[in-house]
Enzyme design. Structure first.
Site, short mmCIF file in Angstrom:
data_model
loop_
_atom_site.label_atom_id
_atom_site.label_comp_id
_atom_site.label_asym_id
_atom_site.label_seq_id
_atom_site.Cartn_x
_atom_site.Cartn_y
_atom_site.Cartn_z
N HIS A 97 3.23 6.70 -6.76
CA HIS A 97 2.26 7.73 -7.33
C HIS A 97 2.97 9.06 -7.35
CE1 HIS A 97 -1.82 10.01 -6.91
NE2 HIS A 97 -1.28 9.82 -8.22
N HIS A 109 0.85 -1.26 0.01
CA HIS A 109 -0.13 0.08 -0.11
C HIS A 109 0.83 1.40 -0.11
CE1 HIS A 109 -3.70 2.58 1.63
NE2 HIS A 109 -2.59 3.25 1.93
N GLU A 110 1.82 1.48 1.07
CA GLU A 110 2.47 2.62 1.10
C GLU A 110 3.38 2.72 -0.05
OE1 GLU A 110 1.80 4.73 3.07
OE2 GLU A 110 0.44 3.63 4.30
#
Length: 716
Positions: free
Chosen positions: A494, A487-488
């Site tokens: 991004h 997730h991180e």
């Protein structure tokens, strides 16, 4: 600006005079407390000088380039310095550094207020906004111009000293007080978390896995009590709640978490209620009915009504399914232990036991296949394959770090055969020194420099996993903890893969109910056999994770999904209640929270209060936006369906993902970015189907509605 640099002297201050490092990496190892305040003052002075230069322009000569672009780059040194200081204090701080951070935050807040209330500056922004020939501007420039104008209006720029002196003064007071309150809230949470220390004897820990016992023993030895076991709130004491058959200890730990910052020396109830009052007052001053209205009108969701409808739909789906799940757990507890009344601190324990009985496996059976180092290799391999990149660890030490636990990687783009960015990894807990939880931070975002050259973004991931017990026993993760790492890392990608001209529009600079899409999306790959085969191997035997165990993990995936979904819905509704209710009508935090719990909690009368430690909405950036996690989860379930259809690493689909969701950032509207990826608007049932709460055949091609277009402030 040599004169200004000379004025702040401190030639050895690495924040003012950064050493020459590859890609201008942050000099984390050289920054000392005495460097911080002078560097902030330098950054503010330099930013003010840049603004003064803009204000020297006659209003009629103001253009997009000499005003809007100049503002875009005018405070970069301040942002760079603030980011480094915030990261160091948040990951390796102490009481002195946190006190210093309060001074720094106050100075930065004063500067921000000065800028937002500068009438001469706003006159030039307004002139460009009103007169610019938009046919000569790119879509990104038009968006930035409109966002700049609207941002100043929302900050109170229409209040003039001549006509609204009291309002200008009050907005400044609110900014100053909010800065202090948020710092106090954060500090209380860190101190309260570190203050809880429960030393236990082995007789109090029946059922706790040997792995966890060794970790607790190591913590106790470090704390000066060898032979005992130290339980803290960070790293998480979940092993007690899920495995310990000592009901009294489970209750104690549960209550410690539930009452964090609720009462006692680190109480946050007044801080949070004061924060809410000031947010509401500020929102109404600039023309909005509530702080939620102020926030959501600029988000993908578009309106408070859309958010509330979304949460109500979640509640209607999750609550009945969660009640069935709880009834099954209660029946299991009654059958196995004769437990007549299930308490909140019993749920995790019996849920785990029921899960193991149903699926004939356990998290403890899985953990040996997930040593942290191997998981990190797995996420690297996955990212390289999905995004067509390479991660190369800096083993030569050319990128300095501020703690020996931190590792740095160069991110290489295979298409260009050049460095795309730098990634900093910091995964171990440091109780009392490090903020809790897991997060991504940006030292420098993507975009272009003023001269048009492409900048190298720098991002990091921080987590709070326990340190290895010994060289022979690494940190072993649960599947959920593996998902946290993926997730991180999605957030970091991004940032690192962002493209565009202006930094304020690139990378993670997107709507906060869209920003979790790139991160949550990565969790979908974790339990895929093709992915697990690339890294999941027993830390002692090197045996690959067996296929039957992978199948069990996937079979278990939706166990408890409704209870988890209901929990997130509760948090989303609690957030909206705090920020859409007139604070004057809130008689007490307890009454407000209990009113939400009565509808969205399976234990509405559980002890404690969540709000005093709900940092996401009171100290972080998720105020009136916590629903964004579930909103983005709908989007990620939908996007992953394309990979289910085309292949986990289908090159065309993966390239389209990188070119849209990860590359575009805030250069386009979130819905347009999603449509560019999927060719349609989102399917609102995608998440419920993934969670097994709707059958696969239930898809009737419905789509989330477009955001409502709301009017701006009454005087905007």
């Amino acid at each position: 600006m040599p004169d200004l640099q000379d004025a702040f002297a401190q030639a050895d201050n690495p924040l003012i005079n950064p050493p020459s490092l590859p890609f201008d990496a942050p000099p984390l190892d050289r920054v000392k407390p005495e460097h911080m305040l002078p560097a902030i003052e330098y950054g503010i002075a330099k930013a003010k000088a840049n603004i003064d230069a803009i204000k020297q322009l006659p209003v009629e000569q103001a253009t997009f380039e000499n005003v809007i672009e100049a503002l875009e780059y005018g405070d970069e040194d301040l942002g760079r310095i603030s980011g480094i200081i915030s990261h160091i204090v948040g990951t390796n701080g102490d009481d002195n550094l946190r006190a210093l951070r309060k001074q720094i935050n106050a100075k930065v807040a004063d500067y921000s207020t000065d800028v937002s209330q500068d009438e001469e500056l706003f006159a030039r922004i307004k002139h460009v906004h009103d007169t610019a020939d938009r046919t000569t501007l790119s879509p990104q420039q038009i968006m930035m111009l409109d966002d700049a104008y609207k941002g100043y209006v929302r900050s109170g720029a229409l209040f003039t000293e001549a006509e609204h002196p009291a309002e200008k003064k009050r907005l400044r007071e609110i900014s100053q007080e909010m800065t202090r309150l948020r710092s106090d809230y954060t500090d209380n949470r860190i101190k309260a978390t570190a203050a809880y220390q429960r030393f236990a004897d082995i007789s109090e820990l029946p059922g706790v896995p040997e792995r966890a016992l060794r970790q607790y023993a190591k913590q106790a030895e470090k704390a000066g009590q060898p032979g005992r076991y130290l339980i803290q709130l960070e790293p998480s004491p979940m092993d007690i709640l899920t495995h310990c058959s000592n009901t009294a200890l489970r209750e104690e730990i549960y209550r410690a978490q539930a009452n964090l910052c609720y009462g006692g020396p680190y109480d946050n109830t007044k801080n949070m209620t004061d924060i809410v009052k000031l947010r509401h007052e500020r929102a109404q001053m600039v023309g909005y009915s509530s702080y939620a209205d102020f926030v959501v009108s600029e988000r993908m969701t578009g309106s408070v009504q859309t958010v509330n409808d979304f949460l109500e739909r979640n509640l209607a789906t999750y609550r009945p399914a969660a009640e069935k799940e709880l009834a099954e757990i209660k029946a299991f507890a009654q059958r196995t232990d004769g437990l007549a009344d299930l308490e909140p601190w019993d749920v995790a324990y019996y849920s785990r036991a029921l899960k193991e009985e149903k699926f004939k496996t356990s998290v403890e059976e899985v953990r040996p296949y997930f040593p942290l180092d191997k998981v990190l290799e797995g996420v690297r391999h996955h990212a390289e394959k999905l995004f067509d990149i390479q991660l190369r660890e800096d083993k030569a030490g050319q990128y300095p770090v501020h703690h020996p636990d931190v590792k740095v990687y160069e991110v290489w783009d295979n298409k260009t055969q050049s460095v795309r960015g730098l990634f900093y990894a910091d995964y171990y807990a440091r109780p009392g020194a490090k903020n809790g939880g897991a997060w991504q931070n940006t030292f420098r975002g993507p975009g272009q420099n003023p001269d048009g050259s492409t900048r190298i973004p720098i991002a990091g991931n921080t987590c709070n996993f326990p340190e290895p017990v010994s060289a022979d026993e690494p940190t072993l993760l649960s599947p959920d903890e593996v998902k946290t790492i993926f997730h991180e890392f999605g957030h970091a990608m991004h940032c690192l893969l962002g493209e565009g001209r202006y930094p304020s529009q690139c990378g993670t600079s997107v709507s906060w109910d869209f920003v979790e899409l790139p991160s949550q999306l990565q969790e979908n790959w974790v339990l895929e056999k093709e992915v697990l085969d690339s890294f999941a191997a027993h830390y002692q035997t090197s045996e690959k994770i067996p296929a039957e165990l992978v199948k069990k993990l996937n079979d278990m995936e939706n166990f408890g999904a409704a209870r988890a979904g209901l929990g997130q819905t509760f948090y989303g509704m609690l957030d909206m209640a705090w920020h859409s209710t007139d604070p004057a009508t809130i008689t007490s935090p307890e009454e407000l929270e209990h009113s939400i719990a009565s509808r969205a909690s399976l234990f509405p009368n559980a002890p404690g209060l969540k709000s005093p430690s709900f940092s996401h909405i009171f100290a972080g950036g998720y105020a009136a936006g916590y629903h964004g996690y579930k909103w983005a989860e709908v989007l990620d379930a939908d996007v992953f369906s394309a990979f289910r259809k085309n292949g986990l690493y289908d090159r065309a689909t993966a390239d389209r993902l990188r070119e849209t969701i990860y590359a575009k950032g805030g250069t386009e509207k979130p819905m347009d970015v999603f449509v560019a990826m999927m060719g349609r608007k989102p399917d609102p049932d995608a998440l419920f189907r993934r969670e097994g709460l709707l059958p696969p055949s239930s898809n009737d091609n419905r789509q989330l509605p477009p955001p409502q277009q709301l009017p701006g402030p009454a005087f905007g």
